[in-house]
Motif scaffolding. Structure first.
Motif, PDB file in Angstrom:
ATOM      1  N   GLY A  21       0.781  -1.233   0.000  1.00 60.85           N
ATOM      2  CA  GLY A  21       0.000   0.000   0.000  1.00 60.85           C
ATOM      3  C   GLY A  21       0.812   1.281   0.000  1.00 60.85           C
ATOM      4  N   LYS A  22       2.137   1.194   0.062  1.00 65.61           N
ATOM      5  CA  LYS A  22       2.965   2.394   0.093  1.00 65.61           C
ATOM      6  C   LYS A  22       3.132   2.981  -1.309  1.00 65.61           C
ATOM      7  CE  LYS A  22       4.055   2.213   4.518  1.00 65.61           C
ATOM      8  NZ  LYS A  22       3.343   0.980   4.863  1.00 65.61           N
ATOM      9  N   ARG A  23       3.157   4.301  -1.370  1.00 69.31           N
ATOM     10  CA  ARG A  23       3.480   5.001  -2.620  1.00 69.31           C
ATOM     11  C   ARG A  23       4.997   5.139  -2.663  1.00 69.31           C
ATOM     12  NH1 ARG A  23       0.630  10.350  -1.086  1.00 69.31           N
ATOM     13  NH2 ARG A  23       1.724   9.703   0.806  1.00 69.31           N
ATOM     14  N   VAL A  24       5.634   4.474  -3.620  1.00 67.16           N
ATOM     15  CA  VAL A  24       7.093   4.390  -3.648  1.00 67.16           C
ATOM     16  C   VAL A  24       7.636   5.059  -4.910  1.00 67.16           C
ATOM     17  CG1 VAL A  24       9.085   2.840  -3.697  1.00 67.16           C
ATOM     18  CG2 VAL A  24       7.064   2.226  -2.354  1.00 67.16           C
ATOM     19  N   LEU A  25       8.706   5.819  -4.725  1.00 66.46           N
ATOM     20  CA  LEU A  25       9.446   6.391  -5.848  1.00 66.46           C
ATOM     21  C   LEU A  25      10.817   5.750  -5.893  1.00 66.46           C
ATOM     22  CD1 LEU A  25       9.747   8.548  -8.127  1.00 66.46           C
ATOM     23  CD2 LEU A  25      10.768  10.040  -6.388  1.00 66.46           C
ATOM     24  N   ASP A  26      11.181   5.160  -7.043  1.00 72.57           N
ATOM     25  CA  ASP A  26      12.510   4.582  -7.233  1.00 72.57           C
ATOM     26  C   ASP A  26      13.290   5.495  -8.175  1.00 72.57           C
ATOM     27  OD1 ASP A  26      14.651   2.850  -7.133  1.00 72.57           O
ATOM     28  OD2 ASP A  26      13.867   1.514  -8.685  1.00 72.57           O
ATOM     29  N   ASP A  52       2.740   0.668  -4.633  1.00 72.71           N
ATOM     30  CA  ASP A  52       2.399   1.398  -5.858  1.00 72.71           C
ATOM     31  C   ASP A  52       3.651   2.185  -6.234  1.00 72.71           C
ATOM     32  OD1 ASP A  52      -0.007   2.438  -7.641  1.00 72.71           O
ATOM     33  OD2 ASP A  52       1.262   4.157  -7.157  1.00 72.71           O
ATOM     34  N   VAL A  53       4.312   1.785  -7.313  1.00 70.63           N
ATOM     35  CA  VAL A  53       5.677   2.236  -7.597  1.00 70.63           C
ATOM     36  C   VAL A  53       5.764   3.113  -8.836  1.00 70.63           C
ATOM     37  CG1 VAL A  53       8.059   1.507  -7.996  1.00 70.63           C
ATOM     38  CG2 VAL A  53       6.552   0.115  -6.544  1.00 70.63           C
ATOM     39  N   THR A  54       6.494   4.213  -8.707  1.00 69.30           N
ATOM     40  CA  THR A  54       6.876   5.053  -9.832  1.00 69.30           C
ATOM     41  C   THR A  54       8.391   5.000  -9.952  1.00 69.30           C
ATOM     42  OG1 THR A  54       5.010   6.559  -9.519  1.00 69.30           O
ATOM     43  CG2 THR A  54       6.884   7.383 -10.801  1.00 69.30           C
ATOM     44  N   GLY A  55       8.880   4.635 -11.114  1.00 68.37           N
ATOM     45  CA  GLY A  55      10.318   4.617 -11.361  1.00 68.37           C
ATOM     46  C   GLY A  55      10.693   5.742 -12.297  1.00 68.37           C
ATOM     47  N   ASP A  80       5.469   7.823   0.086  1.00 66.13           N
ATOM     48  CA  ASP A  80       5.705   7.303   1.435  1.00 66.13           C
ATOM     49  C   ASP A  80       7.119   6.760   1.585  1.00 66.13           C
ATOM     50  OD1 ASP A  80       2.901   7.629   2.136  1.00 66.13           O
ATOM     51  OD2 ASP A  80       2.533   5.885   0.857  1.00 66.13           O
ATOM     52  N   VAL A  81       7.686   6.295   0.477  1.00 62.97           N
ATOM     53  CA  VAL A  81       9.025   5.690   0.466  1.00 62.97           C
ATOM     54  C   VAL A  81       9.750   6.177  -0.781  1.00 62.97           C
ATOM     55  CG1 VAL A  81      10.357   3.543   0.373  1.00 62.97           C
ATOM     56  CG2 VAL A  81       8.198   3.617   1.665  1.00 62.97           C
ATOM     57  N   VAL A  82      11.029   6.534  -0.629  1.00 66.17           N
ATOM     58  CA  VAL A  82      11.865   6.886  -1.772  1.00 66.17           C
ATOM     59  C   VAL A  82      13.118   6.026  -1.714  1.00 66.17           C
ATOM     60  CG1 VAL A  82      13.233   8.677  -2.905  1.00 66.17           C
ATOM     61  CG2 VAL A  82      11.020   9.263  -1.905  1.00 66.17           C
ATOM     62  N   THR A  83      13.456   5.412  -2.834  1.00 60.26           N
ATOM     63  CA  THR A  83      14.700   4.642  -2.925  1.00 60.26           C
ATOM     64  C   THR A  83      15.589   5.258  -4.003  1.00 60.26           C
ATOM     65  OG1 THR A  83      13.726   3.075  -4.512  1.00 60.26           O
ATOM     66  CG2 THR A  83      13.633   2.489  -2.174  1.00 60.26           C
ATOM     67  N   CYS A  84      16.876   5.240  -3.759  1.00 60.63           N
ATOM     68  CA  CYS A  84      17.854   5.771  -4.715  1.00 60.63           C
ATOM     69  C   CYS A  84      19.095   4.886  -4.617  1.00 60.63           C
ATOM     70  CB  CYS A  84      18.180   7.231  -4.394  1.00 60.63           C
ATOM     71  SG  CYS A  84      19.313   7.998  -5.565  1.00 60.63           S
ATOM     72  N   GLY A 129       7.210  11.519   7.815  1.00 63.10           N
ATOM     73  CA  GLY A 129       7.105  10.189   8.385  1.00 63.10           C
ATOM     74  C   GLY A 129       7.613   9.104   7.479  1.00 63.10           C
ATOM     75  N   GLY A 130       7.901   9.434   6.217  1.00 65.26           N
ATOM     76  CA  GLY A 130       8.342   8.444   5.250  1.00 65.26           C
ATOM     77  C   GLY A 130       9.809   8.084   5.370  1.00 65.26           C
ATOM     78  N   VAL A 131      10.174   6.974   4.734  1.00 58.45           N
ATOM     79  CA  VAL A 131      11.535   6.435   4.789  1.00 58.45           C
ATOM     80  C   VAL A 131      12.206   6.551   3.422  1.00 58.45           C
ATOM     81  CG1 VAL A 131      12.896   4.321   5.112  1.00 58.45           C
ATOM     82  CG2 VAL A 131      11.003   4.833   6.662  1.00 58.45           C
ATOM     83  N   CYS A 132      13.466   6.939   3.436  1.00 57.20           N
ATOM     84  CA  CYS A 132      14.275   7.015   2.221  1.00 57.20           C
ATOM     85  C   CYS A 132      15.478   6.089   2.386  1.00 57.20           C
ATOM     86  CB  CYS A 132      14.746   8.447   1.976  1.00 57.20           C
ATOM     87  SG  CYS A 132      15.866   8.649   0.558  1.00 57.20           S
ATOM     88  N   VAL A 133      15.729   5.260   1.379  1.00 55.15           N
ATOM     89  CA  VAL A 133      16.880   4.354   1.409  1.00 55.15           C
ATOM     90  C   VAL A 133      17.755   4.644   0.201  1.00 55.15           C
ATOM     91  CG1 VAL A 133      17.686   1.972   1.393  1.00 55.15           C
ATOM     92  CG2 VAL A 133      15.594   2.571   2.631  1.00 55.15           C
ATOM     93  N   MET A 134      19.046   4.866   0.456  1.00 58.82           N
ATOM     94  CA  MET A 134      20.007   5.166  -0.599  1.00 58.82           C
ATOM     95  C   MET A 134      21.176   4.198  -0.502  1.00 58.82           C
ATOM     96  SD  MET A 134      19.996   9.324  -0.077  1.00 58.82           S
ATOM     97  CE  MET A 134      19.982   9.177   1.730  1.00 58.82           C
TER      98      MET A 134
END
Length: 261
Positions: A71-76, A94-97, A140-144, A168-173
């Protein structure tokens, strides 16, 4: 399908984009140029989800955190051919790349269609700084991952990640440390001896120390969460995570719910 946008003024090194565009046909060949990414993907995917479960904050923290990626809105960011993006969509996100390599995005979009994931996975040809202007706090989440060492100004990427992330969201790099050991392992070993990567994949002067990435993150407004190293044994061909961050590492941070959090 990928969406095209103007990226003429993007924070990008054209030679880096061309380098990966030329390899676009190999993204989904788990024995090809990106075999290493396929092999480490389960490790990084699990670590990302663990950090979401541990660090994601909301009005109903216990419930939403326990759901992990569901259910998280994620940006890659710098999604390449979509290896990580697809795996997150398969876990219920739900992912946007986004990526600046058009050939990469074609490969990613085609594989998403073949995998019947287009309802929860989409790709855009857009610079992260441009997206941040129109989608503030939309994710809600960003990955890089494996991208910061390929751009002229990594701090601008980190800042844009912060702007795109909801409170409140998490970012992972993830990136590569800069020291003699990382030069030996990530360039001499991986590119010339073991040939895990094509020669010229990395430029040592663009490597980023954990202290430098930590400072970029804190300056952007993030709060620290976790740091882990990624390791490889060429004899057993096994990858694992451990506290040593001398070479490859991942950093998880979060965006406080308020300035005083």
């Amino acid at each position: 399908m990928s969406q095209a946008h103007d990226v003429s003024s993007a924070n990008v090194d054209p030679s880096e984009v061309n380098k990966f565009n030329k390899l676009a046909s190999e993204w989904w060949d788990d024995k090809g140029a990106f075999a290493t990414l396929h092999q480490i993907n389960p490790l990084r995917l699990n670590w990302i989800e663990e950090n979401i479960k541990r660090g994601y904050q909301s009005a109903d923290k216990q419930k939403t955190a326990a759901q992990g990626l569901v259910g998280k809105r994620v940006l890659d960011v710098g999604c390449g051919g979509g290896i990580l993006a697809e795996s997150m969509a398969r876990r219920g996100a739900d992912v946007t790349g986004i990526d600046l390599g058009e050939e990469n995005l074609k490969a990613a979009s085609l594989h998403a269609e073949q995998s019947e994931l287009t309802d929860t996975l989409r790709y855009q040809h857009i610079a992260i700084e441009a997206l941040a202007k129109t989608h503030k706090e939309a994710f809600d989440v960003v990955t890089c991952m494996e991208m910061l060492e390929h751009v002229p100004d990594p701090s601008a990427i980190v800042q844009a990640c912060y702007e795109l992330l909801a409170p409140g969201g998490v970012c992972v790099m993830s990136t590569i440390n800069r020291n003699p050991k990382s030069y030996l392992f990530a360039i001499i070993g991986a590119e010339y001896v073991l040939r895990l990567l094509d020669r010229g994949t990395h430029d040592y002067v663009k490597f980023i120390t954990p202290a430098e990435l930590d400072k970029m993150s804190i300056d952007a407004g993030f709060a620290r969460q976790d740091l882990i190293g990624l390791h490889y044994n060429p004899l057993t061909k096994r990858y694992w995570l451990a506290q040593n961050v001398d070479v490859n590492y991942m950093l998880a941070v979060y965006k406080p719910l308020s300035a005083n959090s």
